[in-house]
Design an enzyme around this catalytic site. Structure first.
Site, short mmCIF file in Angstrom:
data_model
loop_
_atom_site.label_atom_id
_atom_site.label_comp_id
_atom_site.label_asym_id
_atom_site.label_seq_id
_atom_site.Cartn_x
_atom_site.Cartn_y
_atom_site.Cartn_z
N ASP A 110 -78.45 37.61 -62.07
CA ASP A 110 -77.83 38.70 -61.33
C ASP A 110 -78.84 39.76 -60.93
O ASP A 110 -79.85 39.98 -61.61
CB ASP A 110 -76.76 39.37 -62.19
CG ASP A 110 -75.62 38.43 -62.54
OD1 ASP A 110 -74.53 38.62 -62.00
OD2 ASP A 110 -75.84 37.52 -63.36
N LYS A 111 -78.52 40.47 -59.83
CA LYS A 111 -79.36 41.59 -59.42
C LYS A 111 -78.94 42.86 -60.16
O LYS A 111 -79.78 43.50 -60.81
CB LYS A 111 -79.26 41.83 -57.92
CG LYS A 111 -80.04 43.07 -57.46
CD LYS A 111 -79.96 43.31 -55.97
CE LYS A 111 -80.74 44.58 -55.60
NZ LYS A 111 -80.71 44.84 -54.15
#
Length: 653
Positions: free
Chosen positions: A290-291
């Site tokens: 995930d960012k």
């Protein structure tokens, strides 16, 4: 956050409202390696990427003094650290020990036979297996048949052992196999000229192209020294045997654990590549993280030493990245080479759906977590699979590539976000002017994908040929990501359609996992021979459960369901102009065979705690909203945001 009446949930609990990812600290992701350990745990390492730790120079010198091998350079390969129990696994290693013990007591050559060590598709791992087995058992010969490695008796070992001793023969074959530049091997003193001649003849006949032999006398004792030939003395055409020998050479790889915050995995790689002066394709990883989170994941970089990587720590930290567990390894990482991910999450601002009272929240949370813990959730691909952009997402680029609309795919790739940072200014400038050179000057150095594309377009133009060259300038994993993104979008829609139209039990024509064990399986394991089509009788007898149903990711080798869902796939692809698509983009060297993905996923090791009061977040806070801390593990390629959507009965995309 609003409830999404279109989403398909499989549990009947009510759920609750809440917010996730208020800050990166609220969403922590830790990769779980193939041994089931968190990658940021102390002393954790990959089972098959373990490389012998390099001993100190003093240790190396001591080993050289204790053996017959001498070297002009003490930087000898310490292959004696190869642990077959780790590399082969305990079961195969035990078979190998039994095979060698049996072989040594049998005189009949025909009874000795061969032993298969298994299939090793990755050539770097094959190289490690070859070298490790030959070091531990110099009297064995290892051979590769396609991807299978087999062992048998080394035919020349017995001859040398009859001329020298078995111990000397073992050390000699280890010396030959190591091929350490400048090294030499000296046999024990031998007063018999006739016997020395036999040894000379054996070595010259068997290894003459690789080594040269010479007798020398020291204190009235004569010995034979064998020295590796210089490479310049053997200028000859490369043969198939040469290519096989090169497979044994260990390339410089450095493994590390990357901690990143508020960064996409590919963006982090692009930045590190720019700092280190290598290509993004020199980095390998097991999965994309995930960012909007703090994430820990294993990575391997090629052609960079541990020392050089550590020298760049301060530059990485400026971009929200930290590295640890830095070590040398013998091979790159493979995508999907992980067991899953561990999540430590905080959901804030909790409140019940509808007209429920706040006092009922504790029971609502308990019901929600227990339901998903026991029943799982629909295994949708999460929003990060399609990119973080709000304008053009990765699946749209993938569709254009599948239709081989190169110029359209390029424009989609460079479509800017609403932000006014440098990278989006550069994208706007390119779309407005078509000037790749000026856009390249504006593009930040860490945006490696965009810069590679712009360089290619500047050189070859923005027409069809230039677009193809631009895409080919990206690593294969980045190119194929866009195609996989499109296929993931179709899979999500297929899953929703399947549940809405066919219900929550396997029906005739569904595809199911038909392995020996019941339940969910990693996508990598779902290959065609294990896929079964549900019959009418099996549906009637409830032979299968919903957690055995699998749906195909579109591709050129998959089987589609033999019911209305199969027709839906055909209609859906035709709607996008892919009715006759072969799922190959030949100009870009891309092929999408497709795969199978379980319809359901289930979290493991679930724990949670509800906080009904919190410390105020600011002076203006009059009330403190409740929150929940939630931890769980998911299999590889499963998404925590999707799991939370089922828990909360909300659409979190």
């Amino acid at each position: 956050m609003e409830r999404d009446s279109l989403s398909c949930f499989i549990s009947d609990h009510e759920g609750f409202y809440g917010t996730i990812k208020n800050s990166p600290q609220d969403f922590v992701v830790i990769e779980i390696d193939i041994n089931g350990q968190l990658v940021n745990s102390p002393n954790v390492h990959e089972e098959h990427t373990k490389r012998p730790s390099q001993p100190s120079p003093a240790t190396k010198r001591d080993k050289l003094k204790q053996s017959n091998v001498k070297s002009d350079d003490t930087d000898i390969l310490n292959q004696d650290c190869f642990d077959l129990n780790v590399i082969l696994g305990p079961a195969v290693n035990k078979e190998l020990e039994h095979f060698t013990n049996k072989m040594r007591v049998q005189d009949n050559e025909q009874e000795k036979g061969e032993l298969s060590l298994g299939m090793y598709p990755d050539k770097h791992l094959r190289a490690v297996v070859h070298r490790a087995v030959r070091y531990n058992y110099p009297f064995l010969q290892t051979v590769t048949n396609q991807t299978e490695i087999r062992v048998r008796e080394e035919p020349d070992f017995k001859e040398l052992a009859s001329l020298a001793s078995e111990g000397e023969a073992e050390e000699f074959f280890r010396f030959i196999d190591a091929k350490v530049p400048g090294s030499a091997f000296t046999f024990l003193p031998d007063d018999s000229k006739e016997h020395r001649t036999s040894v000379h003849h054996f070595v010259s006949r068997r290894f003459g192209k690789l080594v040269e032999t010479k007798s020398f006398t020291d204190q009235q004792k004569t010995s034979i020294t064998v020295r590796l030939r210089e490479r310049s003395k053997q200028p000859r055409k490369r043969t198939t045997a040469d290519c096989q020998e090169e497979e044994d050479e260990v390339t410089l790889y450095t493994a590390f654990i990357l901690r990143k915050e508020n960064l996409e995995t590919l963006e982090a790689i692009s930045y590190m590549a720019a700092v280190l002066g290598v290509l993004p394709s020199d980095f390998t990883y097991a999965g994309i993280k995930d960012k909007r989170a703090i994430t820990f994941q294993a990575m391997v970089v090629k052609k960079i030493s541990p020392e050089r990587l550590l020298n760049k720590v301060s530059e990485f930290e400026r971009r929200g990245m930290q590295i640890s567990h830095v070590r040398s390894v013998s091979e790159p990482l493979k995508l999907g080479r992980l067991q899953g991910n561990h999540f430590d999450l905080v959901i804030r601002d909790l409140k019940p759906h509808g007209k429920r009272e706040l006092a009922e929240l504790q029971q609502l949370v308990k019901d929600a977590v227990e339901n998903v813990k026991n029943r799982g959730f629909v295994n949708y691909y999460g929003p990060q699979r399609f990119g973080s952009g709000s304008c053009v997402q990765a699946d749209q680029v993938g569709l254009a590539l599948l239709k081989e609309k190169m110029e359209a795919s390029l424009k989609l790739f460079f479509t800017p976000e609403d932000a006014d940072d440098l990278q989006n200014k550069a994208k706007r400038h390119f779309l407005l002017t078509g000037n790749a050179k000026e856009s390249l000057a504006l593009m930040p150095a860490y945006k490696a994908r965009e810069r590679l594309m712009l360089r290619a377009i500047h050189r070859y133009g923005s027409g069809e040929e230039g677009c193809i060259r631009g895409w080919l300038s990206l690593p294969h994993s980045m190119r194929v990501f866009y195609l996989h993104s499109y296929c993931s979008r179709v899979w999500n829609e297929a899953a929703k359609y399947r549940l809405q139209k066919l219900g929550f039990k396997p029906v005739q024509g569904d595809l199911v996992w038909a392995g020996a064990e019941k339940g969910l399986r990693n996508t990598e394991d779902l290959n065609t021979p294990q896929v079964h089509v549900v019959t009418f009788e099996e549906e009637k007898d409830d032979l299968f459960s919903l957690d055995q149903v699998i749906l195909p990711m579109p591709g050129n080798t998959v089987k589609y369901p033999e019911n209305l869902l199969g027709q839906w796939y055909k209609d859906r692809l035709a709607q996008d102009g892919l009715g006759s698509c072969r799922f190959r983009v030949t100009p870009l060297k891309l092929n999408v065979p497709g795969c199978y993905r379980p319809l359901l996923a289930k979290p493991q090791n679930v724990t949670y705690s509800l906080r009904t009061t919190e410390e105020p977040q600011g002076q203006s806070d009059e009330t403190c909203a409740p929150s929940i801390s939630l931890s769980f593990d998911l299999d590889a390629s499963c998404y925590a945001t999707v799991c939370l959507g089922e828990v909360m009965k909300c659409n979190l995309s």
